[in-house]
Write a protein that holds these residues in place. Sequence first.
Motif, PDB file in Angstrom:
ATOM      1  N   SER A  47       5.957   0.828  51.902  1.00 22.09           N
ATOM      2  CA  SER A  47       6.401  -0.534  52.169  1.00 22.09           C
ATOM      3  C   SER A  47       5.449  -1.190  53.172  1.00 22.09           C
ATOM      4  N   ALA A  51       2.454  -7.894  48.052  1.00 18.91           N
ATOM      5  CA  ALA A  51       3.154  -7.696  46.779  1.00 18.91           C
ATOM      6  C   ALA A  51       2.215  -7.276  45.650  1.00 18.91           C
ATOM      7  N   GLU A  52       1.037  -7.921  45.588  1.00 15.51           N
ATOM      8  CA  GLU A  52       0.117  -7.612  44.487  1.00 15.51           C
ATOM      9  C   GLU A  52      -0.529  -6.235  44.623  1.00 15.51           C
ATOM     10  N   GLU A  54       1.268  -3.506  45.803  1.00 21.89           N
ATOM     11  CA  GLU A  54       2.309  -2.479  45.856  1.00 21.89           C
ATOM     12  C   GLU A  54       2.123  -1.409  44.780  1.00 21.89           C
ATOM     13  N   ILE A  55       1.962  -1.832  43.534  1.00 19.74           N
ATOM     14  CA  ILE A  55       1.818  -0.862  42.437  1.00 19.74           C
ATOM     15  C   ILE A  55       0.526  -0.052  42.582  1.00 19.74           C
ATOM     16  N   ALA A 188       8.116   2.913  42.433  1.00 22.96           N
ATOM     17  CA  ALA A 188       7.502   1.706  41.866  1.00 22.96           C
ATOM     18  C   ALA A 188       8.575   0.671  41.529  1.00 22.96           C
ATOM     19  N   VAL A 191       9.987  -0.916  44.954  1.00 23.42           N
ATOM     20  CA  VAL A 191       9.119  -1.862  45.661  1.00 23.42           C
ATOM     21  C   VAL A 191       8.891  -3.151  44.868  1.00 23.42           C
ATOM     22  N   LYS A 192       9.235  -3.141  43.569  1.00 18.86           N
ATOM     23  CA  LYS A 192       9.058  -4.352  42.745  1.00 18.86           C
ATOM     24  C   LYS A 192      10.381  -5.065  42.465  1.00 18.86           C
ATOM     25  N   ASP A 194      12.062  -7.164  44.319  1.00 15.82           N
ATOM     26  CA  ASP A 194      12.021  -8.577  44.676  1.00 15.82           C
ATOM     27  C   ASP A 194      11.230  -9.384  43.650  1.00 15.82           C
ATOM     28  N   ASP A 195      10.137  -8.805  43.112  1.00 16.02           N
ATOM     29  CA  ASP A 195       9.362  -9.501  42.079  1.00 16.02           C
ATOM     30  C   ASP A 195      10.203  -9.730  40.823  1.00 16.02           C
ATOM     31  N   LEU A 196      11.032  -8.744  40.485  1.00 15.88           N
ATOM     32  CA  LEU A 196      11.933  -8.911  39.345  1.00 15.88           C
ATOM     33  C   LEU A 196      12.905 -10.056  39.608  1.00 15.88           C
ATOM     34  N   TYR A 199      11.117 -13.294  39.143  1.00 14.70           N
ATOM     35  CA  TYR A 199      10.890 -13.516  37.707  1.00 14.70           C
ATOM     36  C   TYR A 199      12.154 -14.063  37.056  1.00 14.70           C
TER      37      TYR A 199
END
Length: 301
Positions: A47, A51-52, A54-55, A188, A191-192, A194-196, A199
């Motif tokens: 953490s 954001a870009e 993280e993966i 994975a 950590v994603k 929030d991006d979901l 979206y």
Amino acid sequence: MAGASLLTLLDDIATVLDDVALMSKVAAKKTAGVLGDDLALNAQQVSGVSAEREIPVVWAVAKGSFKNKLILVPAALLISAFIPWLIMPLLLIGGLFLCFEGAEKILEKLFPHSHQDDEKGEDTSTGESIEEYEKRKVAGAIRTDFILSAEIIVIALGTVTGTSIVTQILVVSLIAVVMTIGVYGLVAGIVKLDDLGFYLQRTSNGSAIKTQLGNGLVAFAPKLMKTLAVVGTAAMFLVGGGIVVHNVPAIHHLIEPIIMDFSGHSIATAVVPTLLNGVIGVLAGLSVVAVWTVVGKIRDK
């Protein structure tokens, strides 16, 4: 004759595969606790990056984890075969290291050093500093993974002691691969989250359900990461303290009467040993920090 030999070979293979399936289930159950700690620790360790990134960071740690397994699985099998007495001292060193890292995290929160502010400023000022920051996060996560992976592999190996070498290799290798994929797949996803959520907000097209779900995920993700940070630090003490307790007879005998006092209470019997492991982990971690600080001061003179 050749047909009979082939059938015998296939029967042997089927027997081995049955043994592997059965022992893998047993090993998976026994390593489930450490797996939970591994998940919390690694999600917390990766953490804090953008954001870009993280993966890519999770992937870098996952690759490091696979490399750890490539070292640990053959090493554990060789040590178990030729020098089994060495496994416990190595585990103890790993457990003390986990306690040390946990104690350092707590001390840094309680007594923040001035150089940390400088480091934070450097991390966000230039692209090179961000890369160094990511490297530190990845290296820390891989170090932690190495210790937890070692414990998982040793536990898995313990479930297949006395079986054939083929069964041992297959079971331990299967546990190592499946758990690595499972842990870092979940990391994975975590950590994603929030991006979901973002979206779903963007693609809601007036849908109240999608909007609410997106808002919920965006609000939930930071809280989950903060919770994992706390759980991850606690896991360092629980896992590390547990290793210390089980590998230092004096400490084990010291806390055994306390555990026996709660033997009549099912909930307390499950909770008290874990809490004691955590306490021992904190004390061991602070002790190692103190020793390391003294050693550092002696070196500086």
